[in-house]
Design an enzyme around this catalytic site. Sequence first.
Site, PDB file in Angstrom:
ATOM      1  N   ARG A  65       0.820  -1.206   0.000  1.00  0.00           N
ATOM      2  CA  ARG A  65       0.000   0.000   0.000  1.00  0.00           C
ATOM      3  C   ARG A  65       0.863   1.269   0.000  1.00  0.00           C
ATOM      4  NH1 ARG A  65      -3.349   2.255   4.861  1.00  0.00           N
ATOM      5  NH2 ARG A  65      -4.925   3.514   3.811  1.00  0.00           N
ATOM      6  N   HIS A  69       0.479   4.734  -2.203  1.00  0.00           N
ATOM      7  CA  HIS A  69       0.303   6.065  -1.609  1.00  0.00           C
ATOM      8  C   HIS A  69       1.452   6.994  -1.967  1.00  0.00           C
ATOM      9  CE1 HIS A  69      -3.102   5.435   1.526  1.00  0.00           C
ATOM     10  NE2 HIS A  69      -3.283   4.676   0.471  1.00  0.00           N
ATOM     11  N   ASP A  70       2.635   6.430  -2.233  1.00  0.00           N
ATOM     12  CA  ASP A  70       3.739   7.261  -2.710  1.00  0.00           C
ATOM     13  C   ASP A  70       3.452   7.753  -4.127  1.00  0.00           C
ATOM     14  OD1 ASP A  70       6.247   8.521  -2.752  1.00  0.00           O
ATOM     15  OD2 ASP A  70       7.166   6.812  -3.765  1.00  0.00           O
ATOM     16  N   ASP A  77       8.080   9.191  -5.922  1.00  0.00           N
ATOM     17  CA  ASP A  77       9.310   9.939  -5.635  1.00  0.00           C
ATOM     18  C   ASP A  77       9.761   9.791  -4.191  1.00  0.00           C
ATOM     19  OD1 ASP A  77       7.335  11.326  -4.357  1.00  0.00           O
ATOM     20  OD2 ASP A  77       8.117  13.312  -4.863  1.00  0.00           O
ATOM     21  N   ASN A  96      -2.837   8.248   5.737  1.00  0.00           N
ATOM     22  CA  ASN A  96      -1.499   7.668   5.831  1.00  0.00           C
ATOM     23  C   ASN A  96      -1.112   7.314   7.264  1.00  0.00           C
ATOM     24  OD1 ASN A  96      -0.801   7.560   3.127  1.00  0.00           O
ATOM     25  ND2 ASN A  96      -0.008   9.664   3.102  1.00  0.00           N
ATOM     26  N   HIS A 194      -6.311  -5.574  -2.406  1.00  0.00           N
ATOM     27  CA  HIS A 194      -7.129  -5.652  -1.191  1.00  0.00           C
ATOM     28  C   HIS A 194      -7.542  -7.075  -0.829  1.00  0.00           C
ATOM     29  CE1 HIS A 194      -8.097  -1.240  -2.140  1.00  0.00           C
ATOM     30  NE2 HIS A 194      -7.177  -1.292  -1.209  1.00  0.00           N
TER      31      HIS A 194
HETATM   32  C1  HEM Z   1      -8.543   2.563  -5.767  1.00  0.00           C
HETATM   33  C2  HEM Z   1      -8.474   3.336  -4.731  1.00  0.00           C
HETATM   34  C3  HEM Z   1      -8.170   2.808  -3.367  1.00  0.00           C
HETATM   35  C4  HEM Z   1      -8.843   3.107  -2.236  1.00  0.00           C
HETATM   36  C5  HEM Z   1     -10.051   4.041  -2.099  1.00  0.00           C
HETATM   37  C6  HEM Z   1      -8.233   2.365  -1.173  1.00  0.00           C
HETATM   38  C7  HEM Z   1      -8.631   2.406   0.145  1.00  0.00           C
HETATM   39  C8  HEM Z   1      -8.114   1.629   1.159  1.00  0.00           C
HETATM   40  C9  HEM Z   1      -8.576   1.647   2.523  1.00  0.00           C
HETATM   41  C10 HEM Z   1      -9.706   2.508   3.068  1.00  0.00           C
HETATM   42  C11 HEM Z   1      -7.840   0.759   3.211  1.00  0.00           C
HETATM   43  C12 HEM Z   1      -7.959   0.413   4.699  1.00  0.00           C
HETATM   44  C13 HEM Z   1      -7.083   1.318   5.529  1.00  0.00           C
HETATM   45  C14 HEM Z   1      -7.350   1.129   6.997  1.00  0.00           C
HETATM   46  O1  HEM Z   1      -8.476   1.413   7.422  1.00  0.00           O
HETATM   47  O2  HEM Z   1      -6.438   0.722   7.755  1.00  0.00           O
HETATM   48  C15 HEM Z   1      -6.896   0.168   2.283  1.00  0.00           C
HETATM   49  C16 HEM Z   1      -5.967  -0.777   2.609  1.00  0.00           C
HETATM   50  C17 HEM Z   1      -5.084  -1.343   1.714  1.00  0.00           C
HETATM   51  N1  HEM Z   1      -4.868  -0.941   0.420  1.00  0.00           N
HETATM   52 FE1  HEM Z   1      -6.059   0.311  -0.644  1.00  0.00          FE
HETATM   53  N2  HEM Z   1      -7.195   1.633  -1.670  1.00  0.00           N
HETATM   54  C18 HEM Z   1      -7.124   1.869  -3.016  1.00  0.00           C
HETATM   55  C19 HEM Z   1      -6.202   1.353  -3.897  1.00  0.00           C
HETATM   56  C20 HEM Z   1      -5.162   0.525  -3.540  1.00  0.00           C
HETATM   57  C21 HEM Z   1      -4.102   0.111  -4.430  1.00  0.00           C
HETATM   58  C22 HEM Z   1      -3.944   0.572  -5.874  1.00  0.00           C
HETATM   59  C23 HEM Z   1      -3.290  -0.708  -3.712  1.00  0.00           C
HETATM   60  C24 HEM Z   1      -2.029  -1.411  -4.131  1.00  0.00           C
HETATM   61  C25 HEM Z   1      -1.782  -1.830  -5.354  1.00  0.00           C
HETATM   62  C26 HEM Z   1      -3.851  -0.819  -2.378  1.00  0.00           C
HETATM   63  C27 HEM Z   1      -3.355  -1.615  -1.377  1.00  0.00           C
HETATM   64  C28 HEM Z   1      -3.891  -1.720  -0.120  1.00  0.00           C
HETATM   65  C29 HEM Z   1      -3.463  -2.703   0.861  1.00  0.00           C
HETATM   66  C30 HEM Z   1      -2.433  -3.795   0.641  1.00  0.00           C
HETATM   67  C31 HEM Z   1      -4.207  -2.456   2.018  1.00  0.00           C
HETATM   68  C32 HEM Z   1      -4.094  -3.199   3.362  1.00  0.00           C
HETATM   69  C33 HEM Z   1      -3.119  -2.430   4.249  1.00  0.00           C
HETATM   70  C34 HEM Z   1      -2.878  -3.034   5.620  1.00  0.00           C
HETATM   71  O3  HEM Z   1      -3.113  -4.237   5.837  1.00  0.00           O
HETATM   72  O4  HEM Z   1      -2.406  -2.281   6.485  1.00  0.00           O
HETATM   73  N3  HEM Z   1      -4.962  -0.043  -2.313  1.00  0.00           N
HETATM   74  N4  HEM Z   1      -7.080   0.721   1.041  1.00  0.00           N
END
Ligand code: HEM
Length: 273
Positions: A65, A69-70, A77, A96, A194
């Site tokens: 993730r 976010h970077d 960068d 973040n 996800h």
């Molecule tokens: C498309 C738009 C995206 C949105 C709106 C989004 C949103 C989120 C949210 C709300 C969480 C949970 C954060 C939390 O409550 O702790 C999350 C977790 C995560 N996201 Fe996304 N995300 C997006 C795209 C991506 C992309 C492109 C990737 C990587 C290729 C990614 C990888 C992850 C991963 C691996 C987690 C789990 C992190 C953890 O276990 O701490 N996300 N994301």
Amino acid sequence: MATRKLFLVLFLQLIMFVVLNPVYGQERLKLGFYEKSCPEAEAIVKKVMVETLSKAPTLAAPLIRMHFHDCFVRGCDGSVLLSSSTNQAEKDFASNLNLRGFQIIDRVKSALEKACPGVVSCADILALVARDATATIKGPSWEVETGRKDGRVSSEIEAHENLVPPTANITQLIRSFQERGLSIKDLVVLSGAHTVGTSHCYSFNYRLYNFTGKGDTDPNLDPNYIKRLKNKCKPGDNTTLVEMNPGSFKMGRIGVLTGKAGEIRKQCSKVNK
Ligand code: HEM
Ligand SMILES: *[C@@H]1O[C@H](CO)[C@@H](O)[C@H](O)[C@H]1NC(C)=O
Ligand SMILES: *[C@@H]1O[C@H](CO)[C@@H](O)[C@H](O)[C@H]1NC(C)=O
Ligand SMILES: *[C@@H]1O[C@H](CO)[C@@H](O)[C@H](O)[C@H]1NC(C)=O
């Protein structure tokens, strides 16, 4: 006259190229950018990741993730890694605050600095770490182009402006990706990230309890899944973590006999006497 017109067209094309081509004035990324300057670079990243994740496998998801976010704020960068004395850097933005694993990036960086001081950028480390984290937990793998330089600016406000919020609808998600040259297919594929990791209840609780601001539930959610989530996440829950991919059910669990039920056959073709 015709020649002048041709020159004008060529001149305009040159201007367009300079203005519009995002890679003008910079070198392109390439596979194996560190082949000569730090031949062991990619092997070192991989080694640290395998060692780290064998002890702390849950760090794979947040590290994947972190690269996302970077990249969505000022490009890839390394700006997500910068700290600010006034707590106004990207990492200080709400979305973040639940990033984890910064110390792993530091560990990779120290190993690389030891081998090749001042050569491998933090931005490239994030890209390589995301790949190796995915592969180490038996996800897919891909080739990573390198050659990114690290930026010198990191702003909380820019993180706010560029990271799509969990409340974004599909139109907003598609736009956010398209603005960065990513397709709808890219959105679908990358959202597959996800399938690992966790989410805080606060990231999606509105869909359970206040979808349109009238104390309602998102009608598009599967009713059984809602029940399950409401069980784990009460309104206003700021702390609980929920698995992204809850208890994937394996065929091998169907109707099993365990504990006092059943026996251990002496011979597999006969029940015990
Ligand atoms: C498309 C738009 C995206 C949105 C709106 C989004 C949103 C989120 C949210 C709300 C969480 C949970 C954060 C939390 O409550 O702790 C999350 C977790 C995560 N996201 Fe996304 N995300 C997006 C795209 C991506 C992309 C492109 C990737 C990587 C290729 C990614 C990888 C992850 C991963 C691996 C987690 C789990 C992190 C953890 O276990 O701490 N996300 N994301
Ligand atoms: C998505 O959200 C935007 C901004 O809130 C809104 O204007 C638009 O109508 C929404 N689109 C859909 C399909 O819900
Ligand atoms: C539900 O949403 C509305 C509108 O955004 C807000 O005014 C209200 O405070 C929310 N209720 C809860 C319990 O969060
Ligand atoms: C969750 O955090 C919000 C904002 O910080 C706070 O107002 C609320 O009381 C907290 N809820 C719980 C259950 O701790």
